[in-house]
Design a protein around this motif. Structure first.
Motif, mmCIF file in Angstrom:
data_model
loop_
_atom_site.group_PDB
_atom_site.id
_atom_site.type_symbol
_atom_site.label_atom_id
_atom_site.label_comp_id
_atom_site.label_asym_id
_atom_site.label_seq_id
_atom_site.Cartn_x
_atom_site.Cartn_y
_atom_site.Cartn_z
ATOM 1 N N UNK A 95 0.822 -1.211 0.000
ATOM 2 C CA UNK A 95 0.000 0.000 0.000
ATOM 3 C C UNK A 95 0.857 1.262 0.000
ATOM 4 N N UNK A 96 2.027 1.192 0.600
ATOM 5 C CA UNK A 96 2.934 2.335 0.584
ATOM 6 C C UNK A 96 3.385 2.648 -0.839
ATOM 7 N N UNK A 97 3.712 1.604 -1.582
ATOM 8 C CA UNK A 97 4.102 1.812 -2.982
ATOM 9 C C UNK A 97 2.940 2.388 -3.783
ATOM 10 N N UNK A 98 1.750 1.864 -3.560
ATOM 11 C CA UNK A 98 0.563 2.343 -4.263
ATOM 12 C C UNK A 98 0.288 3.804 -3.903
ATOM 13 N N UNK A 99 0.409 4.133 -2.624
ATOM 14 C CA UNK A 99 0.185 5.491 -2.168
ATOM 15 C C UNK A 99 1.210 6.451 -2.773
ATOM 16 N N UNK A 100 2.429 5.993 -2.886
ATOM 17 C CA UNK A 100 3.479 6.819 -3.491
ATOM 18 C C UNK A 100 3.192 7.061 -4.975
ATOM 19 N N UNK A 101 2.698 6.035 -5.643
ATOM 20 C CA UNK A 101 2.352 6.193 -7.059
ATOM 21 C C UNK A 101 1.221 7.204 -7.238
ATOM 22 N N UNK A 102 0.321 7.247 -6.285
ATOM 23 C CA UNK A 102 -0.835 8.134 -6.373
ATOM 24 C C UNK A 102 -0.634 9.427 -5.569
ATOM 25 N N UNK A 103 0.613 9.801 -5.319
ATOM 26 C CA UNK A 103 0.888 10.977 -4.502
ATOM 27 C C UNK A 103 0.356 12.268 -5.120
ATOM 28 N N UNK A 104 0.137 12.285 -6.412
ATOM 29 C CA UNK A 104 -0.414 13.462 -7.079
ATOM 30 C C UNK A 104 -1.909 13.616 -6.863
ATOM 31 N N UNK A 139 -4.236 13.540 -3.870
ATOM 32 C CA UNK A 139 -4.321 13.435 -2.402
ATOM 33 C C UNK A 139 -5.642 12.850 -1.890
ATOM 34 N N UNK A 140 -6.687 12.870 -2.702
ATOM 35 C CA UNK A 140 -7.976 12.326 -2.256
ATOM 36 C C UNK A 140 -8.183 10.870 -2.663
ATOM 37 N N UNK A 141 -7.161 10.241 -3.207
ATOM 38 C CA UNK A 141 -7.284 8.846 -3.633
ATOM 39 C C UNK A 141 -7.477 7.960 -2.395
ATOM 40 N N UNK A 142 -8.372 6.978 -2.453
ATOM 41 C CA UNK A 142 -8.655 6.131 -1.274
ATOM 42 C C UNK A 142 -7.458 5.303 -0.792
ATOM 43 N N UNK A 143 -6.475 5.084 -1.629
ATOM 44 C CA UNK A 143 -5.333 4.263 -1.194
ATOM 45 C C UNK A 143 -4.550 4.956 -0.069
ATOM 46 N N UNK A 144 -4.574 6.293 -0.011
ATOM 47 C CA UNK A 144 -3.875 7.008 1.056
ATOM 48 C C UNK A 144 -4.533 6.721 2.413
ATOM 49 N N UNK A 145 -5.852 6.719 2.433
ATOM 50 C CA UNK A 145 -6.588 6.421 3.658
ATOM 51 C C UNK A 145 -6.361 4.966 4.073
ATOM 52 N N UNK A 146 -6.394 4.057 3.104
ATOM 53 C CA UNK A 146 -6.154 2.635 3.398
ATOM 54 C C UNK A 146 -4.752 2.426 3.955
ATOM 55 N N UNK A 147 -3.778 3.114 3.351
ATOM 56 C CA UNK A 147 -2.393 2.983 3.798
ATOM 57 C C UNK A 147 -2.241 3.459 5.237
ATOM 58 N N UNK A 148 -2.834 4.605 5.549
ATOM 59 C CA UNK A 148 -2.734 5.145 6.903
ATOM 60 C C UNK A 148 -3.403 4.206 7.906
ATOM 61 N N UNK A 149 -4.564 3.691 7.574
ATOM 62 C CA UNK A 149 -5.288 2.791 8.466
ATOM 63 C C UNK A 149 -4.483 1.513 8.722
ATOM 64 N N UNK A 150 -3.965 0.920 7.643
ATOM 65 C CA UNK A 150 -3.207 -0.321 7.796
ATOM 66 C C UNK A 150 -1.889 -0.088 8.529
ATOM 67 N N UNK A 151 -1.256 1.051 8.277
ATOM 68 C CA UNK A 151 -0.001 1.376 8.948
ATOM 69 C C UNK A 151 -0.225 1.509 10.452
ATOM 70 N N UNK A 152 -1.333 2.149 10.845
ATOM 71 C CA UNK A 152 -1.653 2.273 12.269
ATOM 72 C C UNK A 152 -1.991 0.916 12.884
#
Length: 119
Positions: A44-53, A55-68
């Motif tokens: 998910x970190x790699x996916x979030x980095x790919x979608x860094x442009x 900011x509202x992409x759902x993968x960022x929220x998923x990454x934060x949730x899973x990281x926590x």
């Protein structure tokens, strides 16, 4: 015939193959669940980095949730390992545990809690 071959292989393996010794730097509390979560967080970190442009992409929220969740799982596993070790201590280990618990935190000197060894 097959049983005798199996017995011969087993007895030879017991006599010749040394038992594995865990590395002194290995984390005794590490589990398969943590490894799986770590892989998922990395993915998910790699996916979030790919979608860094975006900011509202759902993968960022998923990454934060899973990281926590991963961090919480590490803390819970460490705590459970410590409690299990405290329940199983005997003899002089009791005084060692008392020293770890009662000493003030410092720069990692003598009061630093070392990696627990298994017997």
């Amino acid at each position: 015939m097959a049983k005798s071959v199996t017995r011969a292989i087993t007895s030879t393996a017991k006599a010749c193959v040394p038992l594995a010794k865990p590395c002194p730097h290995s984390k005794r509390w590490w589990t398969r669940t943590l490894s799986d979560l770590r892989k998922q967080v990395a993915k998910l970190s790699r996916k979030s980095h790919q979608m860094r442009g975006l900011p509202d992409h759902p993968c960022h929220r998923e990454h934060k949730t899973l990281k926590n969740r991963y961090a919480d799982e590490i803390a819970a596993t460490k705590k459970q390992h410590w409690q299990d070790w405290l329940e199983d201590i005997k003899g002089n280990d009791l005084w060692t545990a008392n020293h770890y618990i009662s000493s003030t935190p410092s720069d990692g000197g003598k009061s630093c809690i070392p990696t627990l060894l298994t017997k």
